[in-house]
Design a protein around this motif. Sequence first.
Motif, PDB file in Angstrom:
ATOM      1  N   LEU A  84      -1.634   6.156  -2.908  1.00 55.74           N
ATOM      2  CA  LEU A  84      -1.470   7.053  -3.965  1.00 55.74           C
ATOM      3  C   LEU A  84      -0.267   8.323  -4.342  1.00 55.74           C
ATOM      4  O   LEU A  84       0.223   8.531  -5.314  1.00 55.74           O
ATOM      5  N   ARG A  85      -0.286   9.123  -3.364  1.00 58.55           N
ATOM      6  CA  ARG A  85       1.011  10.454  -2.692  1.00 58.55           C
ATOM      7  C   ARG A  85       1.513   9.678  -2.846  1.00 58.55           C
ATOM      8  O   ARG A  85       2.983  10.349  -3.719  1.00 58.55           O
ATOM      9  N   MET A  86       1.921   8.352  -2.325  1.00 67.17           N
ATOM     10  CA  MET A  86       3.435   8.157  -2.084  1.00 67.17           C
ATOM     11  C   MET A  86       3.492   7.729  -3.685  1.00 67.17           C
ATOM     12  O   MET A  86       4.666   7.799  -3.834  1.00 67.17           O
ATOM     13  N   ASN A  87       3.285   6.569  -4.332  1.00 67.26           N
ATOM     14  CA  ASN A  87       2.907   5.541  -4.578  1.00 67.26           C
ATOM     15  C   ASN A  87       2.243   6.025  -6.551  1.00 67.26           C
ATOM     16  O   ASN A  87       0.927   4.705  -5.928  1.00 67.26           O
ATOM     17  N   PRO A  88       2.131   7.261  -7.325  1.00 68.36           N
ATOM     18  CA  PRO A  88       1.005   6.820  -8.489  1.00 68.36           C
ATOM     19  C   PRO A  88       1.073   5.437  -8.950  1.00 68.36           C
ATOM     20  O   PRO A  88      -0.268   6.709 -10.326  1.00 68.36           O
ATOM     21  N   ALA A  89       1.890   5.082  -9.108  1.00 65.85           N
ATOM     22  CA  ALA A  89       1.659   3.782 -10.352  1.00 65.85           C
ATOM     23  C   ALA A  89       1.012   2.888  -9.476  1.00 65.85           C
ATOM     24  O   ALA A  89       1.852   1.365 -10.359  1.00 65.85           O
ATOM     25  N   LEU A  90       0.231   3.202  -8.671  1.00 71.22           N
ATOM     26  CA  LEU A  90      -0.032   1.611  -8.245  1.00 71.22           C
ATOM     27  C   LEU A  90      -1.351   1.599  -8.029  1.00 71.22           C
ATOM     28  O   LEU A  90      -2.109   1.793  -7.816  1.00 71.22           O
ATOM     29  N   ILE A  91      -1.326   0.535  -9.555  1.00 69.70           N
ATOM     30  CA  ILE A  91      -2.321   0.635 -10.108  1.00 69.70           C
ATOM     31  C   ILE A  91      -3.518  -0.129  -9.138  1.00 69.70           C
ATOM     32  O   ILE A  91      -4.480   0.377  -9.414  1.00 69.70           O
ATOM     33  N   ASP A  92      -2.797  -1.363  -7.954  1.00 70.53           N
ATOM     34  CA  ASP A  92      -4.128  -1.850  -7.805  1.00 70.53           C
ATOM     35  C   ASP A  92      -5.131  -0.755  -6.986  1.00 70.53           C
ATOM     36  O   ASP A  92      -5.801  -0.822  -6.323  1.00 70.53           O
ATOM     37  N   ALA A  93      -4.059   0.532  -6.485  1.00 66.54           N
ATOM     38  CA  ALA A  93      -4.733   1.120  -5.369  1.00 66.54           C
ATOM     39  C   ALA A  93      -5.793   2.323  -6.476  1.00 66.54           C
ATOM     40  O   ALA A  93      -6.866   2.195  -5.924  1.00 66.54           O
ATOM     41  N   HIS A  94      -5.167   2.056  -7.481  1.00 70.54           N
ATOM     42  CA  HIS A  94      -6.452   3.239  -8.234  1.00 70.54           C
ATOM     43  C   HIS A  94      -7.542   2.513  -8.260  1.00 70.54           C
ATOM     44  O   HIS A  94      -8.921   2.825  -8.850  1.00 70.54           O
ATOM     45  N   LYS A 145       5.636   3.293   2.551  1.00 69.45           N
ATOM     46  CA  LYS A 145       5.907   2.129   2.046  1.00 69.45           C
ATOM     47  C   LYS A 145       4.587   2.288   1.750  1.00 69.45           C
ATOM     48  O   LYS A 145       3.353   1.897   2.570  1.00 69.45           O
ATOM     49  N   ALA A 146       3.975   2.984  -0.018  1.00 68.54           N
ATOM     50  CA  ALA A 146       2.479   3.024   0.226  1.00 68.54           C
ATOM     51  C   ALA A 146       1.925   1.329   0.272  1.00 68.54           C
ATOM     52  O   ALA A 146       0.667   1.624   0.320  1.00 68.54           O
ATOM     53  N   GLU A 147       2.183   0.684  -0.086  1.00 65.63           N
ATOM     54  CA  GLU A 147       1.701  -0.630   0.156  1.00 65.63           C
ATOM     55  C   GLU A 147       1.157  -0.854   1.005  1.00 65.63           C
ATOM     56  O   GLU A 147       0.263  -1.772   1.490  1.00 65.63           O
ATOM     57  N   TYR A 148       1.736  -0.387   2.192  1.00 65.27           N
ATOM     58  CA  TYR A 148       0.888  -1.285   3.236  1.00 65.27           C
ATOM     59  C   TYR A 148       0.064   0.543   3.492  1.00 65.27           C
ATOM     60  O   TYR A 148      -1.151  -0.765   4.438  1.00 65.27           O
ATOM     61  N   TYR A 149      -0.432   1.276   3.695  1.00 62.43           N
ATOM     62  CA  TYR A 149      -1.417   2.279   3.419  1.00 62.43           C
ATOM     63  C   TYR A 149      -2.192   1.198   2.029  1.00 62.43           C
ATOM     64  O   TYR A 149      -3.323   1.717   2.466  1.00 62.43           O
ATOM     65  N   TYR A 150      -1.962   1.032   1.307  1.00 60.19           N
ATOM     66  CA  TYR A 150      -3.009   0.587   0.386  1.00 60.19           C
ATOM     67  C   TYR A 150      -3.667  -0.855   1.475  1.00 60.19           C
ATOM     68  O   TYR A 150      -4.850  -1.427   1.163  1.00 60.19           O
ATOM     69  N   GLY A 151      -2.633  -1.948   1.506  1.00 64.46           N
ATOM     70  CA  GLY A 151      -3.533  -2.330   2.714  1.00 64.46           C
ATOM     71  C   GLY A 151      -4.378  -2.168   3.395  1.00 64.46           C
ATOM     72  O   GLY A 151      -5.530  -3.423   4.154  1.00 64.46           O
ATOM     73  N   LEU A 152      -4.246  -1.025   3.817  1.00 66.57           N
ATOM     74  CA  LEU A 152      -4.624  -0.915   5.451  1.00 66.57           C
ATOM     75  C   LEU A 152      -5.978  -0.800   4.883  1.00 66.57           C
ATOM     76  O   LEU A 152      -6.594  -0.309   5.393  1.00 66.57           O
ATOM     77  N   ALA A 153      -6.133   0.214   4.319  1.00 61.36           N
ATOM     78  CA  ALA A 153      -8.039   0.873   3.083  1.00 61.36           C
ATOM     79  C   ALA A 153      -7.873  -0.327   3.234  1.00 61.36           C
ATOM     80  O   ALA A 153      -9.378   0.039   3.149  1.00 61.36           O
ATOM     81  N   SER A 154      -7.468  -1.592   2.526  1.00 58.96           N
ATOM     82  CA  SER A 154      -8.544  -2.568   2.028  1.00 58.96           C
ATOM     83  C   SER A 154      -8.935  -3.178   3.294  1.00 58.96           C
ATOM     84  O   SER A 154      -9.997  -3.444   3.048  1.00 58.96           O
TER      85      SER A 154
END
Length: 593
Positions: free
Chosen positions: A537-547, A509-518
Amino acid sequence: MEGILFDMKFGARRAEDVLSKTPVSLPLVILFSLGVYFNALSAGLFLDDIPQLLKNPWIKDVRYLPEIFSSGVLGFENKIIDQYRPLMYVIYMMNFHIAGLAVWFFHLVNVLFHAGTSVLVFLIARRLFLEKETAYPYISSLMAGVFFAAHPIHTESVTWIGALPDVSYAFFFLLAFYLYISLTPAPLPLGEGKRVRELILYIASGAAFFLACLSKEPALTFPLILAAYDYLIRGKKRLSFYIKSYALYFIVIAVYFALRMNALEGLAPVRKHADLSAWQMALSVFPIFVQYFEKLLLPINLNTFYIFHPVLSLSEPRAFVSILLTVSIFISAYLIGRKNRLALFSFLIIVVPLLPSFYIPAFGVTVFGERYLYLPSFGFIMLMAMLVQYVLKRNERAFGVIALLLISVTALYSAGTVMRNRVWKDDYTIWADTVKKSPDGAIPRNHFGYALLTRGMIEEAIEHYEAAVRLDPAMHEAHANMGNAYSQKQEYARSIEHYRIAIGLRPAKAEYYYGLASAYDRMGSFNDAVENYKTALRMNPALIDAHLALGAAYGNKGMLALAIGEFEAALRLDPANGAARHNLNVALGMKRK
C-alpha cells in the motif's frame, strides 16, 4: 454465345448504373461490418481488459474525469507509461453507465465503431473515385467498404475490448478527413470569409482530429495525410495554403501535447529495447514493414503475439531480403504514382499511419501487432479497388469473372473473420492458439498458464509458468503467477519463494508484495502478512485488494478500528465495491457490540 458476351460486356455498366441510382451500397457495408462480428459479442476479457475494466475505479464515477485527462493509461494504478489515451476511459465510463460491466456491451461498442469506420471508408473511397473521375467509382467504393468491413486482419482491433483506441482513433481520423475533403472547392484558410457550412465542416474536422489524438498516438500523422491529399489529388503547391489550411490542426496538436506532457511528465518517458543499437533498430524496421504487407495480402495464421526477433547485422539473410523487398515496394509505388496519383496517395495511407509503429524504442514486446494495420488497411483496400478498375477499364467483358472473384474474396474474408472471432472466445482459446503458433514465446506461456489456473488446472498452469521462466529467466510475472499457483495448492513455502524471486526481479511491483502478504496470511504468519500488505500500500495506495485483505487481517485479530480504516479507504477508492461495503458493515457491527 454472342448474347452472353454482350451481357458480360455491359454488365459492369449496368451494375454501376444501378449502384449510382439506388442506396443499396451503404446498407450492404453496414450489414457486413455488423454481420461478420456478431459472434464477437460473446467474446470475453483479455490482457488489459481485466485491470482497465474490472479493477479500474475511474470508469465507474464521473468525478474521475480530471484524473483521466491528467494521467497516462495506467494512472489508476499509479504507474507512468508512454501512452496518453483518455478518450478510451471516457468511452468505457459511458459504457459502464449504460450497461454496467456487461462485457457484451463493451464488445458491441467496438463493433459499432468498426461499422462506422467501414461506412467512412466507403464514403471516402466514393468521393475520391468520383473526384478523380476513375472508372466504375460506385462498384469500387462498394468493394472498398465491404472488404474493409470483412477483412480478417481487423479481428484483433474489433474483437478485443482493449483495442478500442485503434478502432476509435481510426473512426475519428477518417471522420476528420472526410469532413476536410467535403469542403468545397478547397479547405477553409483561416481569415477568409467563407460560407457558414464550410466553417462548420472545418471546425468539426478539427474536433474529430482532436478526438482521434485523444484515442491513440498515430492520429498525429493526420496532417501528413492531408498534405499528401492536397498535393497529389488537389494539386496545391503553395506553402502559404498549407499553413493557413492546417492552422486549426496545428492548434489541436499543440493542445494535445500540452495535455500529454502534463500527464506523462514528458513526451515519451519510457524507453524499451535499450540493448539494441540505433543501427540494429533501423535494420529491424525492414522485416517488420514487409511482414505488415504480407498480412494485408494474406491474412492467414493470425496471431495475438508475434515474437520480435531483431536484426543484429546486415549480414543476416533476412536483412538483405527485407531491404530489397521494401525498396522494391517503394519504387513500384513511385512508378505507379507517376501515372496515377490516387494510387500513390493510397499507398501513403498504408505507410504514414504505420510510421509510429516503426519507432521500436517506444514498444515493448508487441513491436509487431495486427491492430496497427487497422487504419492502414484502408490504403491497401483502395489499391485493390483501383486494380479492379484497371482491369474493367481495359476489358469490360471480364466483369463476370471479376464479380465472381470479388464475391469469393468477400466470402473468404467473412469466413476468416468469423472463425478468428471464435478463437477470441475467451482467454483459454486465444492463448492456446497463441502458444501453438508462438511456442517459444514466454509471454504467451505465462498468459496461457493464467487461463489454466483460473480453470482450476493448477498443475498444467505451473508447467507453462515453468516453460515461461526457462524461455525468459527474468520474467518476474511468471514467478509471481507461480507464487499464486502454489498458494492455491496450499504449498505456501514454495509460494513465498517464487514471490520473493519476483520481487527481486521487480522490487517496485506493489502487487508482488500483496501476493507475498497473502501467502503469509494463509500460512498464519500475521506479522509478516501485515508488513507486506503495508509495503504494497505504500507503493500503491490505490491497491483496493490490499486494503481489503489488510482490513480482514486486522479484523481476524480483533483490531477493529484498524480494520474499519482499511475498509473505508477501499470504499473511498471505489464507492461501488460490494466487498468493502459488506466488510465495513460487519466490522462496525462488531465494534458496537
